[in-house]
Design a protein around this motif. Structure first.
Motif, PDB file in Angstrom:
ATOM      1  N   ASP A   1      31.088   0.152  -9.999  1.00 49.81           N
ATOM      2  CA  ASP A   1      29.983   0.737 -11.016  1.00 49.81           C
ATOM      3  C   ASP A   1      30.957   2.486 -11.751  1.00 49.81           C
ATOM      4  O   ASP A   1      29.579   3.245 -12.056  1.00 49.81           O
ATOM      5  CB  ASP A   1      28.755   0.606 -10.906  1.00 49.81           C
ATOM      6  N   PHE A   2      31.374   2.752 -10.414  1.00 53.94           N
ATOM      7  CA  PHE A   2      32.039   4.131 -11.073  1.00 53.94           C
ATOM      8  C   PHE A   2      33.496   3.688 -12.150  1.00 53.94           C
ATOM      9  O   PHE A   2      34.018   3.281 -11.729  1.00 53.94           O
ATOM     10  CB  PHE A   2      32.114   4.309 -10.309  1.00 53.94           C
ATOM     11  N   VAL A   3      33.537   4.647 -12.317  1.00 51.68           N
ATOM     12  CA  VAL A   3      35.050   5.130 -13.203  1.00 51.68           C
ATOM     13  C   VAL A   3      36.154   5.604 -13.171  1.00 51.68           C
ATOM     14  O   VAL A   3      34.980   7.020 -12.516  1.00 51.68           O
ATOM     15  CB  VAL A   3      35.098   5.684 -14.493  1.00 51.68           C
ATOM     16  N   LEU A   4      36.941   5.902 -12.429  1.00 53.64           N
ATOM     17  CA  LEU A   4      37.311   6.848 -11.594  1.00 53.64           C
ATOM     18  C   LEU A   4      38.493   7.010 -12.405  1.00 53.64           C
ATOM     19  O   LEU A   4      39.842   6.288 -13.261  1.00 53.64           O
ATOM     20  CB  LEU A   4      37.773   6.768 -10.059  1.00 53.64           C
ATOM     21  N   LEU A   5      39.417   8.059 -11.853  1.00 48.91           N
ATOM     22  CA  LEU A   5      40.809   9.057 -12.590  1.00 48.91           C
ATOM     23  C   LEU A   5      41.397   8.947 -11.143  1.00 48.91           C
ATOM     24  O   LEU A   5      41.723  10.045 -10.798  1.00 48.91           O
ATOM     25  CB  LEU A   5      41.080   9.951 -13.201  1.00 48.91           C
ATOM     26  N   ASP A   6      42.797   8.776 -11.446  1.00 47.12           N
ATOM     27  CA  ASP A   6      43.796   9.053  -9.779  1.00 47.12           C
ATOM     28  C   ASP A   6      44.923   9.002 -10.271  1.00 47.12           C
ATOM     29  O   ASP A   6      45.315   9.403 -11.693  1.00 47.12           O
ATOM     30  CB  ASP A   6      44.481   7.130 -10.515  1.00 47.12           C
TER      31      ASP A   6
ATOM     32  N   ALA B   1      44.870  16.056  10.236  1.00 47.90           N
ATOM     33  CA  ALA B   1      44.331  16.578   9.748  1.00 47.90           C
ATOM     34  C   ALA B   1      44.844  16.152   7.990  1.00 47.90           C
ATOM     35  O   ALA B   1      43.850  15.761   7.185  1.00 47.90           O
ATOM     36  CB  ALA B   1      43.959  18.214   9.759  1.00 47.90           C
ATOM     37  N   SER B   2      46.114  16.078   8.490  1.00 46.67           N
ATOM     38  CA  SER B   2      46.952  15.646   7.419  1.00 46.67           C
ATOM     39  C   SER B   2      46.899  14.500   6.804  1.00 46.67           C
ATOM     40  O   SER B   2      46.884  14.004   5.465  1.00 46.67           O
ATOM     41  CB  SER B   2      48.657  15.519   7.803  1.00 46.67           C
ATOM     42  N   VAL B   3      46.281  13.529   7.769  1.00 45.08           N
ATOM     43  CA  VAL B   3      45.484  11.328   6.917  1.00 45.08           C
ATOM     44  C   VAL B   3      44.119  11.454   7.213  1.00 45.08           C
ATOM     45  O   VAL B   3      43.783  10.623   7.298  1.00 45.08           O
ATOM     46  CB  VAL B   3      45.919  11.528   7.916  1.00 45.08           C
ATOM     47  N   VAL B   4      43.603  12.611   6.841  1.00 42.40           N
ATOM     48  CA  VAL B   4      41.742  12.934   6.741  1.00 42.40           C
ATOM     49  C   VAL B   4      41.477  12.038   5.967  1.00 42.40           C
ATOM     50  O   VAL B   4      40.554  11.539   5.326  1.00 42.40           O
ATOM     51  CB  VAL B   4      41.585  14.220   7.473  1.00 42.40           C
ATOM     52  N   VAL B   5      42.039  12.726   4.907  1.00 37.97           N
ATOM     53  CA  VAL B   5      42.074  12.060   3.344  1.00 37.97           C
ATOM     54  C   VAL B   5      43.518  11.492   3.337  1.00 37.97           C
ATOM     55  O   VAL B   5      44.840  13.642   2.935  1.00 37.97           O
ATOM     56  CB  VAL B   5      41.529  13.819   1.977  1.00 37.97           C
ATOM     57  N   GLU B   6      43.540  10.782   2.359  1.00 36.45           N
ATOM     58  CA  GLU B   6      45.415  10.518   2.154  1.00 36.45           C
ATOM     59  C   GLU B   6      45.247  11.021   1.136  1.00 36.45           C
ATOM     60  O   GLU B   6      44.295  10.523  -0.494  1.00 36.45           O
ATOM     61  CB  GLU B   6      45.964   9.549   2.215  1.00 36.45           C
ATOM     62  N   GLY B   7      46.549  11.132  -0.149  1.00 34.84           N
ATOM     63  CA  GLY B   7      46.816  11.374  -1.345  1.00 34.84           C
ATOM     64  C   GLY B   7      46.354  10.162  -1.922  1.00 34.84           C
ATOM     65  O   GLY B   7      45.895  10.392  -2.937  1.00 34.84           O
ATOM     66  N   GLU B   8      46.516   8.989  -2.205  1.00 35.22           N
ATOM     67  CA  GLU B   8      45.134   7.867  -3.135  1.00 35.22           C
ATOM     68  C   GLU B   8      44.475   7.847  -2.723  1.00 35.22           C
ATOM     69  O   GLU B   8      43.761   7.310  -3.626  1.00 35.22           O
ATOM     70  CB  GLU B   8      46.486   6.593  -3.006  1.00 35.22           C
ATOM     71  N   GLN B   9      43.689   8.987  -1.731  1.00 33.57           N
ATOM     72  CA  GLN B   9      41.874   8.749  -1.850  1.00 33.57           C
ATOM     73  C   GLN B   9      41.096   9.847  -2.422  1.00 33.57           C
ATOM     74  O   GLN B   9      40.265   9.999  -2.736  1.00 33.57           O
ATOM     75  CB  GLN B   9      41.789   9.072  -0.613  1.00 33.57           C
ATOM     76  N   LEU B  10      42.664  10.753  -2.958  1.00 36.25           N
ATOM     77  CA  LEU B  10      42.048  11.803  -4.332  1.00 36.25           C
ATOM     78  C   LEU B  10      42.063  11.158  -5.358  1.00 36.25           C
ATOM     79  O   LEU B  10      41.954  11.980  -6.769  1.00 36.25           O
ATOM     80  CB  LEU B  10      43.336  13.104  -4.131  1.00 36.25           C
ATOM     81  N   ASP B  11      41.293  11.220  -5.667  1.00 36.19           N
ATOM     82  CA  ASP B  11      40.604   9.886  -7.157  1.00 36.19           C
ATOM     83  C   ASP B  11      39.238  10.885  -7.835  1.00 36.19           C
ATOM     84  O   ASP B  11      38.353  11.017  -7.191  1.00 36.19           O
ATOM     85  CB  ASP B  11      40.427   8.240  -7.058  1.00 36.19           C
ATOM     86  N   VAL B  12      39.518  10.449  -8.703  1.00 38.36           N
ATOM     87  CA  VAL B  12      38.291  11.571  -9.872  1.00 38.36           C
ATOM     88  C   VAL B  12      37.555  11.373 -10.056  1.00 38.36           C
ATOM     89  O   VAL B  12      37.333  10.356 -10.957  1.00 38.36           O
ATOM     90  CB  VAL B  12      39.316  12.672 -10.523  1.00 38.36           C
TER      91      VAL B  12
END
Length: 475
Positions: free
Chosen positions: A117-122, A184-195
Motif C-alpha cells: 500500500d505504498f508507492v516507491l521510486l527505485d 557500515a557499507s551494507v547496513v543500508v544497501e543500494g537496492e534499499q535506497l527506494d524513495v
C-alpha cells in the motif's frame, strides 16, 4: 609551518564583503542542486556580465579581440566561459576548472512500483556515498523529463515552501538487532535506497474502471491503486506519463536551503558543496575579471564524481573543441596554435579538500591537513596508494602559485587528503594536464564531504574568491 586563521586578519570592510559573498553563495547552492540548474544559472550570470554565446559570435562572423567575452554550453550540463586578454592566445590561458555534479540518488528508468500500500521510486546512487546517511532525511526530486514531441519538462518538487518532500525509510531500532551487526557499507544497501512517494489509492468505480482505456491510471487502479494515483497526479500536475521516465533525468537530493552554521554563523551547512563551493567563486571571479593580460577561462563540468566520463565530463573533447573555436574566431585557428596555447596554459583545478575534523582526527596527519578557516587549500597531489591517479604539480608551478597568492593577499594553506594509506581521491586535474599545461588542485576545505549536508567555512569561501581572482590576474 602552521598557517594563521584567516578570520583574525579581517577588517570590518572585509567582513561585510565576506558576508555578502556568503549570502550569494548560500542562495546559489540552495537553488542549484543539479548540474543542469548550475549551468542555467551560470549562463544567466554570464549574460548579465556581458558574455555572448559562442554560436552567436560564430553566426555573426565576429573577429574576437581582447576584452570579448564568450560562453559555450554542452547539453545543458557543462559550460565554458572565456574572456580574451591582451597577450596572444598562443601564450596560453589562465583556467579555473570546477565540477558542478554532486553525489546523489538518481531515479532508475523504470522506477515506479507499489508494495504494501505504498508507492516507491527505485534509485541508483551516483558517486561515492555512505548509503546509510541518505535514510530518513527530507528529500527533493529535481531534473528534467524529455518527451517524444521534443518538449523538456522541468521538475523540482520538495524545495518549495509548500511542496511535499520525500524520504528513504529505515528499519526501526526495536527490530534492528541483525542490521546493527552489519558493516557500515551494507547496513543500508543500494537496492534499499527506494524513495517513499505516496500511500493514497486511486478510488475508481467499477463502471469507470470498465470504461477506462487500457494503460490508463483508472484501469491500473484495480490492481495497483496507489501507483495508479501517483501516475494520475504526475500526468495532471506535471504533464508526463510512466513511460516518460525512460527519457528522464530526475535526481533525488536533500530538501531545503543551505544555512549558516554555528552560533557565530561562521560556517555554511548545505548540500552539494563538493564542488559548488569552488564552482561558485570560480564563476564569480571569471565574471568580475577586468582587463587581463592573459586570457581567462572558467570551465564548469559534469560527471567528476563518477570519473569525469561521458560527453559532459572533463574527459570529453568539449573543452578542447571550445578553445579551438575561440581561437579560430580570434584569427589564430589551426591545430599547432591550439596545441601551443593549451601547453602554455595554467590551471587551478578548483576542487575541495578534506578539512581536519576533530571528531575523526585519527584519519588525518595534522602537519599536512587542511583546517577550516585557514584559507584556500592547495593539494600538490591527490590520488591514493602511492599517489596513484594523481596530477602531481611541479615545484616550479607551486612556487609561481605561492607568489600569485601573495600578490593577491590571499590566505592559503597546503594539504594532503588524509593520512597515507587511509584512503584517497581524485579530481579533474590530471585530464587537462595531458596537454602539458601546469595544473594544481586549489579549493575549499570541507567537513562531512559527500554526506547529504556538508560544512565549509565562510572565510575559506571568501579566500577562494580572492585566490581565483588573483590567479586570473597575475598567473
Amino acid at each position: 609551518m602552521d598557517r594563521p586563521n584567516a578570520w583574525k586578519g579581517y577588517t570590518e570592510q572585509d567582513l561585510e564583503e565576506l558576508e555578502r559573498f556568503a549570502d550569494g553563495y548560500i542562495d546559489f547552492i540552495s537553488q542549484c542542486k543539479t548540474e543542469r540548474a548550475c549551468c542555467d544559472r551560470a549562463v544567466e550570470m554570464a549574460k548579465e556580465a556581458g558574455y555572448i554565446s559562442l554560436e552567436q559570435a560564430r553566426d555573426q562572423g565576429r573577429t574576437l579581440v581582447a576584452g570579448d567575452r564568450i560562453y559555450a554550453v554542452n547539453r545543458g550540463k557543462n559550460v565554458i566561459l572565456v574572456q580574451l586578454g591582451e597577450k596572444p592566445l598562443e601564450q596560453g590561458f589562465n583556467i579555473l576548472g570546477a565540477h558542478i555534479d554532486s553525489p546523489r540518488l538518481d531515479l532508475k528508468q523504470n522506477p515506479v512500483y507499489e508494495s504494501s500500500d505504498f508507492v516507491l521510486l527505485d534509485t541508483h546512487y551516483y558517486g561515492g556515498i555512505k548509503k546509510y546517511q541518505w535514510v530518513t532525511v527530507p528529500l527533493a526530486i529535481c531534473g528534467v523529463v524529455a518527451l517524444k514531441d521534443g518538449r523538456v519538462l522541468q521538475v523540482n518538487v520538495g524545495d518549495g515552501e509548500d511542496d511535499p518532500v520525500f524520504c528513504v525509510t529505515d528499519l526501526l531500532i526495536h527490530l534492528a538487532g541483525d542490521q546493527m551487526q552489519k558493516k557500515a557499507s551494507v547496513v543500508v544497501e543500494g537496492e534499499q535506497l527506494d524513495v517513499l512517494a505516496g500511500s493514497r489509492p486511486l478510488v475508481v468505480s467499477d463502471e469507470d474502471a470498465e470504461a477506462a482505456e487500457e494503460g490508463s491510471p483508472e484501469k491500473l487502479a484495480a490492481k495497483e491503486p496507489v501507483k495508479a494515483n501517483l501516475l494520475k497526479l504526475l500526468k495532471e500536475k506535471y504533464g508526463f506519463e510512466e513511460e516518460d521516465f525512460l527519457s528522464a533525468e530526475l535526481e533525488v537530493v536533500p530538501a531545503g536551503r543551505a544555512r549558516s552554521c554555528g552560533f557565530d554563523g561562521s560556517m555554511v551547512l548545505g548540500y552539494g558543496q563538493d564542488d559548488r563551493v569552488c564552482a561558485y567563486p570560480s564563476l564569480v571571479a571569471q565574471l568580475e575579471a577586468g582587463d587581463l593580460e592573459r586570457s581567462a577561462v572558467c570551465v564548469l563540468v559534469d560527471k567528476e564524481e563518477i570519473g569525469s566520463v561521458g560527453a559532459t565530463g572533463m574527459d570529453s573533447l568539449f573543452f578542447e573543441n571550445t578553445i579551438a573555436e575561440v581561437m579560430e574566431l580570434a584569427g589564430v585557428g589551426g591545430m599547432l596554435p591550439l596545441r601551443r596555447a593549451l601547453a602554455a596554459s595554467r590551471m587551478l583545478s578548483s576542487d575541495v579538500s578534506a578539512g581536519l575534523d576533530p571528531s575523526w582526527a585519527s584519519s588525518f596527519e595534522p602537519k599536512n591537513s587542511a583546517f577550516l578557516g585557514r584559507g584556500l587549500v592547495f593539494n600538490k597531489y591527490t590520488g591514493s596508494r602511492g599517489k596513484s591517479g594523481s596530477n602531481d604539480a611541479s615545484a616550479e608551478f607551486v612556487a609561481r602559485v605561492r607568489k600569485v597568492m601573495e600578490q593577491g593577499e590571499v590566505a592559503f594553506q597546503t594539504a594532503e587528503l588524509g593520512k597515507v594509506d587511509v584512503g584517497g581521491g581524485g579530481t579533474i586535474a590530471y585530464i587537462p594536464a595531458k596537454y602539458g599545461m601546469d595544473v594544481i588542485d586549489a579549493g575549499v576545505a570541507v567537513l562531512s564531504m559527500h554526506a547529504p549536508w556538508e560544512v565549509t567555512s565562510k572565510a575559506d569561501i571568501y579566500e577562494a574568491l580572492k585566490g581565483y581572482r588573483a590567479f586570473l590576474k597575475y598567473a
